[in-house]
Design a protein around this motif. Sequence first.
Motif: not given
Ligand code: FEO
Length: 400
Positions: A81, A226, A166, A83, A86
């Motif tokens: 991912h 997370h 995620d 974003e 990360h």
């Molecule tokens: Fe969609 Fe933890 O980033």
Amino acid sequence: MHCPRAIGNNIYWIGVNDRSTDLFESLWPLPHGISYNSYLINDAKVAVIDAVKDDSTHQYMAGIESVIGSEKPVDFLVVNHMEPDHSGLIMRLLERWPGLTVVGNRKTLGMLGEFYGLTTNLREVADGEELKLGQHTLQFHLTPMVHWPETMMSYEPHEQILFAGDAFGSFGALDGGIFDDEIEPQAYREETVRYFSNIIGKYSKMVQNALGKLSSLPLKVIASTHGPIWRTNPGYIVDVYDRLSRQVTVPGITLVYGSMYKNTESMMEAVACGAVAAGVESLKIHDVSRSHLSYIIRDAWQYQGLILGAPTYDTGVFPAMDSLLRRLEGKKLGPRSAGVFGTYGWSGGGVKQMLEFTERMKMNVVAPAVEACCRPTRAELAACHELGRKVGEAVQHGAG
Ligand code: FEO
């Protein structure tokens, strides 16, 4: 001090906690922090799976070197991912290990160029492709829009570990323990719902697609980017995400109100009494001017009933309520058992706008809306009590 933890045979959690960022994506409060989970497979080839945000460089690098030492290089960085919570450290990893190959799908590689100007050291993988590391293998499963278009998951078949990006994640730092058997899952439950509804909820259909696609994989461990790692009962978090992404609600009501001079607030009190009189146990009351949208979205996502109350302002609905309705619509909240009440001074508009919202969202409005001029009369307060009672009865009988 960084404490990598083994989550499998030569597979480690090397993530970090973030206890100082106030707002995730500059939007969503983090009162309990958040973890950025990253993983490392120490095999003939060394692979890191997802990195972390760019403000923990020293701690993160020290964690990697505490596992592999300072001589052995990291060979692959798998980017599930893009974003930046990360991917933020990618360029630092490349500085430290210039021979590193960054692994992602076609969309990932495009974003690596767009975010970081990175056009070398890349390896494109397709859906289902494998990367052999030695004893371990990674299989890549494209799961677009969970939560960005490039999102994929990586699966290690020998140890049956899913590196899920995620998906299955939660707000909340990891307080010492990282596994589901080292934490109190219920303590993360509300933060999981808030994370899902705030970040992933809009893409629920894609979450369902991903769950269907991955359903044949045996899973011993689910390792999200997370929150806790699920090794004792991975089925628990799969079930939570399945229900949330199907918008399966529980009996309860989210009662959101705005009030300038306590007139709409007095109507809210009557509505709340009516709901409790109907037997509702979970009644979450939010002052839309003071509760952060994040928490209202969380409750609206999980409870079957949604009651909205607000004054008229500039011939439309109270601005804070207007913002909430736009966000709920943007998040694609599903149908709820609904009720609407409000006030006006000299021309209506607030109640009308809230009713139009319920119509667009295909909600089941179970009681007539109550609209009072300036200050509610006794009869209007009684109607509010009845409104609360009717929504209460509906959620007691209709929650799925
Ligand atoms: Fe969609 Fe933890 O980033």
